[in-house]
Design a protein around this motif. Structure first.
Motif, PDB file in Angstrom:
ATOM      1  N   ARG B  55     -28.408 -42.782   3.268  1.00 30.97           N
ATOM      2  CA  ARG B  55     -27.203 -42.632   3.934  1.00 30.97           C
ATOM      3  C   ARG B  55     -27.193 -42.283   5.353  1.00 30.97           C
ATOM      4  O   ARG B  55     -26.176 -43.357   6.033  1.00 30.97           O
ATOM      5  CB  ARG B  55     -26.596 -41.206   3.211  1.00 30.97           C
ATOM      6  N   ALA B  59     -25.061 -45.217   7.921  1.00 28.18           N
ATOM      7  CA  ALA B  59     -24.218 -44.922   8.810  1.00 28.18           C
ATOM      8  C   ALA B  59     -24.695 -45.288  10.106  1.00 28.18           C
ATOM      9  O   ALA B  59     -23.779 -45.616  11.139  1.00 28.18           O
ATOM     10  CB  ALA B  59     -24.219 -43.077   8.904  1.00 28.18           C
ATOM     11  N   ALA B  66     -21.094 -51.792  15.039  1.00 30.28           N
ATOM     12  CA  ALA B  66     -19.776 -51.880  15.681  1.00 30.28           C
ATOM     13  C   ALA B  66     -19.846 -51.783  17.178  1.00 30.28           C
ATOM     14  O   ALA B  66     -18.848 -52.525  18.134  1.00 30.28           O
ATOM     15  CB  ALA B  66     -19.052 -50.472  15.222  1.00 30.28           C
ATOM     16  N   PHE B  67     -20.864 -51.028  17.625  1.00 36.07           N
ATOM     17  CA  PHE B  67     -20.984 -51.044  19.368  1.00 36.07           C
ATOM     18  C   PHE B  67     -21.396 -52.568  19.432  1.00 36.07           C
ATOM     19  O   PHE B  67     -20.722 -52.938  20.497  1.00 36.07           O
ATOM     20  CB  PHE B  67     -22.049 -50.056  19.628  1.00 36.07           C
ATOM     21  N   SER B  70     -18.535 -54.842  19.859  1.00 32.81           N
ATOM     22  CA  SER B  70     -17.437 -54.762  20.739  1.00 32.81           C
ATOM     23  C   SER B  70     -17.989 -54.953  21.993  1.00 32.81           C
ATOM     24  O   SER B  70     -17.153 -55.102  23.058  1.00 32.81           O
ATOM     25  CB  SER B  70     -17.121 -53.270  20.761  1.00 32.81           C
ATOM     26  N   THR B  73     -19.942 -60.072  23.720  1.00 30.58           N
ATOM     27  CA  THR B  73     -18.946 -61.097  23.486  1.00 30.58           C
ATOM     28  C   THR B  73     -19.454 -62.389  23.204  1.00 30.58           C
ATOM     29  O   THR B  73     -18.891 -63.065  22.406  1.00 30.58           O
ATOM     30  CB  THR B  73     -17.986 -61.387  24.616  1.00 30.58           C
TER      31      THR B  73
END
Lengths: 66, 1024
Positions: B55, B59, B66-67, B70, B73
């Protein structure tokens, strides 16, 4: 632990995560790049450039393999 | 144990690959039983994994992604791909160009063809138009393309000081140098130019112009390995001139005394080509017979029919006693000096094989005029004089070539010249010293005192591609252009003039060394321009060569044609040799009293005199005899090792006079007792990130005042030193899975052999397996072309040109010593070496081994993702992007020819050394660059097959087997490798497959391999 508590904790976690991501997006220059000029510095003095020597004579003989 | 395959010879061959196997050491068999070395899977121990819950892991993973998404690029970007705005006329994307040029990897100046893609040189092969190397080059030439892209190349001129190095510009250099040179010349102080061999007539003129401008300038030309001693002996025996070249192809009997002519002596490529004409298993014309007398095993020794062990300081006595014996038997008028021992006594005292020596003597007598005795260039001058006399006695001078001779533009500096130079430097009479792409601090014996003398020279500079030990003590280090960025002309043989042309503009702010001297000789700091040396050469050629050639063409056409061909040949015969001076024999000094142990320093086979130490491909090339990589060591015999209680990887201290050094021990079968042989060129202190600190510096043991030669010390003292040093060898790796029995190689028929005599009596002696085998696989049908390869084991000398060519062609990475130790060397092509007989006097074999492209390949069935498949034209294919790295295919391969990318080795080796710019420019764009987790192996150069297929389609014709040449086939100097269409009955490969000597390895496994080997024949006397 009761399931609803777990759900609440999960919701809080992903909520925080989402807010963090949104903040990063706002902070990063990413959206600004849409409005920036497309021109980039393609060649710089420090990059190594391969330039064929104009005085070199290519071999045109047939029969060579590879 | 009986050998069902080699039985007909009646001999009990006992094959072994190492002393561990021969002595039934359990370690050797453990290594064989496990295809993967111990420790290979250490990195993947599950119990060592982190106890993070699933788990938490998921996570963390999602947050990280996600980091990353973002903030990154353009993480996929590897730079822009920009189409040509103005495409150069010569470049068509996707189509290679070939340029003729000359290789200067050694002093042979072989003609080469440089293949470029989109302007980048990516491959080097021989120029088929060059009459000497005829389309072939050695491993050093093949790997020279890597030197162009070496990240450690000097990029700008550097001013060196104790406070640190700083970049300067050429304007400052030119102004400063011209001022210093004029100052030196006007004050009468010497300007010394320390150069290597000068092979270029135009370069000689540049030096002459320089001396004309600065009359106190003097050139000192030296090489660590050159023919000076041989030529000096020729002068004594005959007349001033160079030792003649030898017609190896006409020799029926060759006796080589420490002469490694098939590896690194003379023009090895030409020697191999000529020698292999007398070793053609396919055509089986009369075989030559090779005797080798040497201190330790060499590639030439491995090719020998008979081999004798002898320390190098005993060679003079051996030759003189041979002369004695032959003189008596033939009643020759040429006599050995008085006091020479009898051959019988000599053989007994030296513990040589009496029967073999008797054969040697009788063969020389029976083949008078068709035999040659050849002495190695590191032997003393007196040995060469004696050998000249022996050849004269036997009438072997008939084999000296008259169609060609070597040309030396500038004579080499002698010991006296160098001593005088150092003396002048110490006295302060040398104002300027220019190191003209040389490294005398590393090369020269330390007792010259060159390093200390250099500190007293006010102005010293080094012109070089990469910083070295000498440049570290100079004022300026000036970067010179690589061969592929330079103009040049070469004349190393009479009547043969080759050209070197730049295929690209210099990658960095470098200049050609000749152009630098030209601009300084002009006295004008603004004189230099890019074409200065090009114009100089053209001018020379117009006035000199073009005038002599009396060509009907105008000069411009002649020049352009010469550049296209790479070579101009003006037939010119060598001068007829003068009469033999019998008095030269009386000048022979008796050999100095020998100690018990002799140190013999010799050249190595891959990094030259150390100049290529920073080339990882050459460092990782297995030694042709020991298969050791990344190191040098002391070769000693099993008996000498036992005497000192030495084992493999122990340390031994070798002391000569006051100089001593410690080396790791390699117990080499076939080494003369009491001989310690070490290869030079290693242990460099300043050779780039890859080369620095690799191996042990043996150069420090050399002396200019050695009693025998600077390479032979018969008063060496050796003792066991403390500590151990792991030598990494590939000879125990990737062994074909045989049972725990050291002679399984003969039982399994991996090496098949016989003698020339038994083949003549019974051509079918090989008794090939005829039994039809049942297979679970459907036998494939090949309707069109079916690719297959043949290798003639009689011609293969183990030179490793094929290995290097394959590495460069197929983007094979360097992995480093540590990874090779774990069995992860990535070479697709390997040359296995086997011994048979005893550890003291073994017989050797070399066998190139690569993917056999089996018709019923055991690797194809076991791949869970069908990443390895079979093509309709007989190739065993590898689909890299399907592979998930189970390694089941490698496990199943009985030939152990598959290589797994345990890492992205370009990143892993030397902290990403080969990821730096501009190394990636060397990659062949036609071949995928494999990354971590993917299996790879020989593809039969499928990119060349596809190119040939496209050409055939374009020309509206059928694809023929002769349209394709694999990289290994193209590189092999002896033409031992043939490749083509097995479905074409007229093709040479079909004839190989049907040949009496043809056999397949591990045929009893029913893999149906498509590499046919021609069995090795030894040309030995029938009664042996």
């Amino acid at each position: 632990m009761p399931e609803t508590t777990k759900t609440l904790q999960r919701r809080k976690f992903f909520g925080k995560l989402g807010k963090g991501l949104t903040g990063l997006l706002l902070l990063s220059a990413f959206p600004v790049k849409f409005f920036q000029s497309e021109k980039k510095e393609i060649a710089s003095e420090k990059k190594i450039r391969i330039i064929e020597h104009p005085l070199a004579v290519k071999r045109n003989k047939k029969g060579l393999r590879g | 144990m009986n050998n069902s395959k080699n039985e007909s010879s009646g001999k009990d061959y006992n094959y072994w690959r190492s002393l561990k196997e021969l002595n039934n050491n359990p370690e050797a068999f453990d290594q064989k039983a496990n295809e993967f070395m111990k420790g290979v899977t250490d990195d993947f121990e599950i119990s060592g994994m982190s106890p993070v819950s699933r788990r938490k892991f998921l996570a963390l993973l999602s947050a990280s992604v996600a980091f990353a998404a973002s903030s990154c690029t353009n993480y996929h970007s590897h730079g822009e791909i920009i189409p040509y705005n103005k495409k150069p006329e010569e470049v068509t994307p996707g189509i290679p160009n070939l340029y003729a040029s000359t290789c200067t990897g050694c002093s042979n100046a072989c003609g080469i063809l440089i293949k470029t893609r989109e302007g980048r040189p990516i491959k080097v092969d021989g120029n088929p138009d060059h009459p000497v190397n005829k389309g072939k080059i050695c491993a050093i030439g093949q790997a020279s393309v890597i030197n162009l892209y070496d990240p450690n190349r000097l990029k700008t001129p550097v001013a060196i000081s104790q406070e640190g190095n700083s970049s300067i510009n050429w304007k400052t250099v030119d102004e400063g140098m011209i001022a210093e040179l004029e100052k030196a010349s006007s004050s009468g102080k010497q300007i010394a130019i320390i150069s290597g061999r000068i092979s270029s007539p135009s370069e000689k003129m540049v030096l002459d112009n320089f001396i004309a401008k600065y009359p106190t300038a003097r050139v000192y030309s030296y090489e660590l390995f050159e023919n000076g001693v041989r030529n000096a002996a020729w002068n004594r025996s005959y007349a001033p001139g160079s030792f003649p070249l030898i017609q190896w192809d006409q020799a029926k009997v060759i006796v080589s005394l420490e002469g490694d002519f098939l590896a690194n002596e003379g023009h090895a490529i030409e020697n191999i080509q000529m020698f292999s004409k007398g070793r053609d298993g396919f055509l089986n014309k009369d075989f030559n017979r090779l005797y080798v007398v040497e201190a330790t095993m060499t590639p030439t020794g491995m090719a020998a029919d008979y081999r004798l062990r002898l320390k190098p300081d005993r060679q003079l006595d051996f030759v003189l006693s041979l002369m004695n014996e032959i003189g008596e038997r033939t009643k020759s008028s040429i006599k050995a000096p008085s006091g020479t021992s009898s051959l019988k006594d000599f053989v007994k005292n030296e513990n040589m094989l009496a029967g073999t020596v008797e054969h040697l003597v009788q063969d020389l007598i029976d083949n008078r005029g068709s035999a040659i005795v050849y002495a190695g260039s590191l032997l003393p001058e007196d040995v060469h004089v004696a050998v000249n006399a022996l050849n004269e006695m036997l009438g072997n001078t008939r084999l000296y070539r008259t169609d060609q001779a070597e040309v030396l533009q500038i004579p080499f500096a002698q010991k006296q010249d160098l001593e005088n130079l150092v003396g002048e430097m110490n006295k302060g009479n040398v104002q300027v010293i220019i190191h003209y792409d040389t490294n005398p601090i590393f090369d020269l014996p330390q007792d010259y005192g060159y390093a200390d003398a250099l500190k007293k020279v006010p102005f010293s500079i080094a012109m070089l591609e990469q910083e070295n030990e000498t440049s570290a003590l100079c004022r300026y280090a000036l970067p010179i252009s690589h061969d592929f960025e330079s103009w040049g002309d070469f004349n190393t043989r009479m009547g043969i003039f080759s050209l070197r042309q730049p295929v690209i503009y210099p990658l960095y702010s470098t200049r050609q060394k000749e152009a630098i001297l030209l601009s300084w000789a002009s006295g004008d700091s603004k004189f230099y321009k890019d074409t200065v040396y090009h114009d100089f050469i053209m001018n020379n050629w117009e006035k000199g060569l073009f005038a002599s050639a009396k060509s009907p063409l105008d000069f411009r056409t002649f020049w352009l044609t010469a550049l296209e061909n790479g070579v101009v040949v003006l037939p010119e015969n060598a001068p007829a040799p003068a009469g033999f001076k019998a008095a030269s024999l009386s000048e022979i000094k008796p050999p100095s009293k020998a100690g018990r142990y002799t140190l013999y320093l010799k050249g190595n086979y891959s990094i030259g005199d150390g100049r290529y130490a920073n080339n990882g491909f050459l460092q990782e090339l297995p030694h042709p005899v020991t298969k050791v990589v990344w190191d040098n060591y002391a070769f000693i015999s099993p008996k000498t090792a036992e005497e000192f209680g030495l084992e493999m990887n122990d340390m031994v201290e070798v002391k000569v006079g006051s100089r001593k050094q410690e080396f790791p021990v390699f117990i080499q079968p076939g080494t003369a007792d009491g001989a310690v042989v070490v290869e030079l060129g290693y242990g460099r202190r300043k050779a780039g990130e890859v080369g620095t600190g690799t191996g042990v510096n043996a150069n420090i043991l050399m002396s200019k005042d050695a009693p025998v030669t600077p390479f032979i010390y018969n008063d060496a003292q050796i003792r066991k030193a403390s500590g151990a040093y792991k030598l990494v060898t590939t000879q125990e790796q990737h062994t074909i899975e045989d049972t725990r029995a050291k002679d399984a190689h003969k039982r399994r028929g991996i090496i098949r052999e016989g003698t020339v005599d038994e083949y003549k009596k019974n051509p079918g002696f090989l008794e090939k397996e005829e039994r039809e085998k049942i297979s679970m696989n459907k036998n494939p049908e090949y309707l069109g072309v079916k690719w297959a390869m043949g290798i003639d084991l009689n011609k293969c000398v183990g030179c490793n040109a094929c290995v290097t060519a394959c590495d460069i062609e197929n983007n094979v990475p360097v992995v480093g010593k540590e990874q090779v130790d774990k069995g992860r060397i990535m070479h697709w092509f390997r040359v296995d070496r086997y011994y048979s007989g005893t550890a003291e006097d073994p017989v050797s074999y070399t066998q190139p081994m690569l993917c056999q492209h089996c018709d019923t390949a055991p690797c194809e069935n076991v791949c869970p993702v069908a990443a390895t498949t079979h093509s309709p034209d007989g190739l065993n294919q590898m689909v890299y992007n399907r592979c998930v790295g189970t390694r089941y295919c490698s496990n199943n391969c009985p030939y152990k020819v598959r290589r797994f990318n345990f890492f992205n080795f370009r990143d892993h080796f030397a902290d990403g050394y080969y990821l730096q710019e501009p190394v990636e420019m060397v990659y062949n764009p036609e071949v995928t660059v494999r990354s971590r987790g993917v299996m790879e192996k020989c593809t039969f150069c499928v990119q060349r097959i596809m190119q040939a297929r496209e050409n055939a389609i374009e020309e509206n014709r059928e694809l023929k087997g002769s349209d394709v040449q694999t990289a290994c086939q193209q590189a092999c100097p002896s033409e031992a490798i043939v490749f083509g269409d097995a479905n074409d009955p007229d093709s040479i490969i079909s004839k190989f497959r049907a040949h009496n000597l043809g056999y397949h390895v591990l045929v009893d496994l029913n893999t149906r391999p498509n590499i046919t080997y021609l069995a090795k024949l030894r040309n030995i006397h029938p009664e042996v």
